[in-house]
Write a protein that holds these residues in place. Structure first.
Motif, mmCIF file in Angstrom:
data_model
loop_
_atom_site.group_PDB
_atom_site.id
_atom_site.type_symbol
_atom_site.label_atom_id
_atom_site.label_comp_id
_atom_site.label_asym_id
_atom_site.label_seq_id
_atom_site.Cartn_x
_atom_site.Cartn_y
_atom_site.Cartn_z
ATOM 1 N N GLY A 1 2.379 1.933 -3.708
ATOM 2 C CA GLY A 1 1.394 2.390 -4.439
ATOM 3 C C GLY A 1 1.115 3.277 -4.177
ATOM 4 O O GLY A 1 0.942 4.511 -5.015
ATOM 5 N N GLU A 2 1.212 4.178 -3.307
ATOM 6 C CA GLU A 2 0.573 4.783 -2.700
ATOM 7 C C GLU A 2 1.550 6.375 -3.321
ATOM 8 O O GLU A 2 1.515 7.633 -4.308
ATOM 9 C CB GLU A 2 0.880 5.300 -1.219
ATOM 10 N N LEU A 3 3.661 5.980 -2.982
ATOM 11 C CA LEU A 3 4.328 6.912 -3.732
ATOM 12 C C LEU A 3 4.382 6.882 -5.611
ATOM 13 O O LEU A 3 4.274 7.982 -5.546
ATOM 14 C CB LEU A 3 5.449 5.986 -3.557
ATOM 15 N N GLN B 1 0.842 -0.923 0.298
ATOM 16 C CA GLN B 1 -0.048 -0.013 0.274
ATOM 17 C C GLN B 1 0.804 1.089 -0.070
ATOM 18 O O GLN B 1 0.750 2.621 -0.801
ATOM 19 C CB GLN B 1 -0.695 0.022 1.339
ATOM 20 N N LEU B 2 2.080 0.974 0.914
ATOM 21 C CA LEU B 2 2.812 2.034 0.467
ATOM 22 C C LEU B 2 3.490 2.355 -0.107
ATOM 23 O O LEU B 2 3.829 3.516 -0.914
ATOM 24 C CB LEU B 2 4.399 2.215 1.586
ATOM 25 N N ARG C 1 1.536 6.460 -6.518
ATOM 26 C CA ARG C 1 0.553 7.033 -7.245
ATOM 27 C C ARG C 1 0.569 8.780 -7.668
ATOM 28 O O ARG C 1 0.605 9.436 -8.045
ATOM 29 C CB ARG C 1 -0.767 7.215 -6.366
ATOM 30 N N TYR C 2 1.422 9.195 -6.123
ATOM 31 C CA TYR C 2 2.052 10.529 -6.226
ATOM 32 C C TYR C 2 3.269 11.208 -6.710
ATOM 33 O O TYR C 2 2.885 12.445 -7.605
ATOM 34 C CB TYR C 2 2.804 10.697 -4.810
#
Length: 75
Positions: free
Chosen positions: A20-22, A17-18, A24-25
């Motif tokens: 994926g978030e990185l 998840q981390l 995405r940003y």
């Protein structure tokens, strides 16, 4: 399947998840940078064309090559 093979399922899921978030940003930031770069480039091109036009209107008769290309008798 992952629950069966991994003893640290929750740790792996948190890392996924981390990441994926990185990602995405990172993609959003890169898209904004490209978008702004394209617009600033277009604005810069328009400004350059305007400046060159003003220069040629003001100093066109002083440019021998321009006079020869246009075949105009400058007074």
């Amino acid at each position: 399947m992952k629950k069966v093979l991994s003893k640290d399922f929750w740790v792996d899921q948190d890392i996924e998840q981390l990441i994926g978030e990185l990602l995405r940003y990172g993609v959003i930031t890169a898209s904004i940078v490209v978008f702004l770069g394209v617009h600033f480039t277009c604005i810069n091109m328009v400004v350059q064309v305007c400046l060159h036009t003003v220069y040629l209107l003001a100093r066109g008769p002083a440019i021998p090559l321009l006079k020869a290309l246009l075949m105009v008798q400058w007074v």
